[in-house]
Design a protein around this motif. Structure first.
Motif, PDB file in Angstrom:
ATOM      1  N   SER A 132       0.700  -1.133   0.191  1.00  0.00           N
ATOM      2  CA  SER A 132      -0.116   0.098   0.102  1.00  0.00           C
ATOM      3  C   SER A 132       1.031   1.299   0.045  1.00  0.00           C
ATOM      4  O   SER A 132       2.058   1.055   0.454  1.00  0.00           O
ATOM      5  N   LEU A 151       0.061  -2.807  -5.458  1.00  0.00           N
ATOM      6  CA  LEU A 151      -0.979  -2.783  -4.441  1.00  0.00           C
ATOM      7  C   LEU A 151      -1.958  -4.291  -5.037  1.00  0.00           C
ATOM      8  O   LEU A 151      -1.652  -4.736  -5.762  1.00  0.00           O
ATOM      9  N   PHE A 256      -3.995  -1.108   4.165  1.00  0.00           N
ATOM     10  CA  PHE A 256      -4.807  -1.169   3.052  1.00  0.00           C
ATOM     11  C   PHE A 256      -6.202  -1.482   3.217  1.00  0.00           C
ATOM     12  O   PHE A 256      -7.146  -0.714   3.181  1.00  0.00           O
ATOM     13  N   MET A 258      -8.291  -5.241   2.388  1.00  0.00           N
ATOM     14  CA  MET A 258      -8.397  -5.833   1.282  1.00  0.00           C
ATOM     15  C   MET A 258     -10.049  -6.124   1.471  1.00  0.00           C
ATOM     16  O   MET A 258     -10.646  -6.407   0.430  1.00  0.00           O
ATOM     17  N   THR A 261     -11.995  -3.483  -0.710  1.00  0.00           N
ATOM     18  CA  THR A 261     -12.009  -3.833  -2.276  1.00  0.00           C
ATOM     19  C   THR A 261     -13.082  -5.296  -2.544  1.00  0.00           C
ATOM     20  O   THR A 261     -13.669  -5.132  -3.447  1.00  0.00           O
ATOM     21  N   ALA A 278      -6.847   2.328   4.690  1.00  0.00           N
ATOM     22  CA  ALA A 278      -8.380   1.949   4.117  1.00  0.00           C
ATOM     23  C   ALA A 278      -8.944   2.827   3.250  1.00  0.00           C
ATOM     24  O   ALA A 278      -9.509   2.600   2.144  1.00  0.00           O
ATOM     25  N   ALA A 281      -7.788   1.913  -0.347  1.00  0.00           N
ATOM     26  CA  ALA A 281      -8.562   1.010  -0.928  1.00  0.00           C
ATOM     27  C   ALA A 281      -9.922   1.435  -1.202  1.00  0.00           C
ATOM     28  O   ALA A 281     -10.491   1.202  -2.362  1.00  0.00           O
ATOM     29  N   LEU A 284      -9.640   3.448  -4.701  1.00  0.00           N
ATOM     30  CA  LEU A 284      -8.890   2.857  -5.778  1.00  0.00           C
ATOM     31  C   LEU A 284      -9.533   2.934  -7.309  1.00  0.00           C
ATOM     32  O   LEU A 284      -8.587   2.936  -7.919  1.00  0.00           O
TER      33      LEU A 284
END
Length: 367
Positions: A132, A151, A256, A258, A261, A278, A281, A284
């Motif tokens: 990240s 990423l 980040f 995940m 996402t 975050a 993310a 993104l």
């Protein structure tokens, strides 16, 4: 293309962002034709004992001079690397090409010795790869060598139809940093509204904290509306995503996230803590308004750590989302739009290979 060896911590057995990233990266590399070997290194990383560190050193070939140009490129998960700076320094002296893959920098409050070990490991590495921009920025603030960012990707997923009443989910292991207790406090303040919720994540990563969360749910009288599912994978996890209307990730620190996402891949908006990775993310997909202004598929909320301000702030945002159909619709629309623009794991694998190949050719990464 030289073979790749990826050293991962054997002591992290719950589903963490780092574990998922490592596994999906390996899948992506293999799909591109790379030869990849994954080695789970046993030990209580980053605090492994001398025996485990010596074994790691032997695996890194730290005592042998490199003569074979086909020698594998080694990537060491950051959790292992910061626990073994000696071994990385020996490997560097032996001419080994050893990269460090940082999912989360050592916390600032971990103490000066932990930060020194991190610095030694990063400086001994052939190169540092962060998952990240936030993590790379944190290392830069500490005066460490420039890290390159690769990423995470995300897998395509079916759209979530949601539920009536709206269903909220926190998809994360029950850990103090993930701050599920804050979510319980906030939900207790909006018990007058219709909603259900789930905490989806391992209750074995920190059993003591998991007991605190369960006790807080019962003390707040939410046990009929807030369910702790434990860790879910496969179809049970997809069933949870399908019923979810809003995801929360309010970690105190997050490189980040995940889960953000993954939620967007299902067309589900997300509420995150401002000031953490975050937010990267959440943004993104690069959505914009008609005026070219950034548009989030959810919200980033300032939630100070400690005190009683944060539960009220979080409850206020959730109340507005639940009571205002226009807000719900705008967040949902943005999440569905973001779903079409998220990068896949193939781009993650391609980005990492580009860094390794550029270094092997003598070209500065990114040039």
């Amino acid at each position: 293309m030289r073979p790749i060896r990826l050293f991962v911590p054997g002591n992290i057995r719950h589903s963490s962002g780092g574990n998922v990233y490592n596994a999906r990266l390996v899948d992506g590399l293999k799909a591109l034709g790379a030869e990849v070997e994954v080695i789970a290194v046993e030990g209580s990383w980053p605090g492994a004992g001398g025996h485990e560190r010596r074994r790691l050193g032997a695996l890194l070939g730290a005592s042998d001079r490199e003569t074979d140009p086909g020698q594998p490129v080694t990537i060491v998960d950051g959790l292992v690397a910061v626990g073994a700076p000696d071994e990385l320094e020996f490997a560097a002296k032996a001419g080994r090409q050893t990269w460090v893959l940082v999912h989360m920098p050592v916390p600032e409050n971990a103490g000066s010795e932990a930060l020194r070990r991190e610095a030694r490991a990063m400086r001994a590495a052939t190169g540092v790869i962060c998952t990240s921009t936030w993590a790379a920025s944190e290392l830069s603030k500490r005066g460490l060598p420039e890290a390159r960012v690769v990423l995470p990707g995300v897998d395509p997923a079916p759209g979530a139809p949601g539920s009536t009443p709206p269903h909220l989910a926190v998809v994360a292991a029950l850990l103090p940093n993930k701050d599920q207790l804050l979510v319980v406090e906030a939900l207790a303040r909006i018990r007058d509204l219709d909603w259900t919720a789930s905490f989806v994540g391992s209750d074995q990563a920190d059993p003591g904290y998991a007991r605190e969360v369960r006790s807080a749910v019962i003390a707040s009288g939410l046990q009929e509306r807030l369910r702790l599912t434990g860790e879910l994978t496969g179809e049970p996890l997809e069933t949870q995503w399908a019923r979810t209307d809003l995801t929360l990730l309010v970690s105190r620190t997050e490189a980040f996230g995940m889960a953000v996402t993954e939620s967007l891949a299902h067309g589900i908006p997300v509420l995150v803590r401002a000031g953490t990775g975050a937010v990267e993310a959440l943004s993104l997909a690069g959505l914009e308004t008609s005026d070219g202004e950034p548009r989030l598929p959810g919200a980033a909320v300032p939630l100070p750590v400690g005190g009683q301000e944060s539960p009220g702030r979080l409850a206020g945002v959730l109340r507005r989302w639940l009571e205002d159909a226009g807000v719900r619709e705008s967040w949902r629309t943005a999440a569905v739009e973001a779903r079409q623009k998220l990068p896949g794991w193939s781009s993650t694998a391609q980005g990492l290979l580009a860094l390794l190949e550029a270094r092997a050719d003598g070209t500065p990464p990114g040039d």
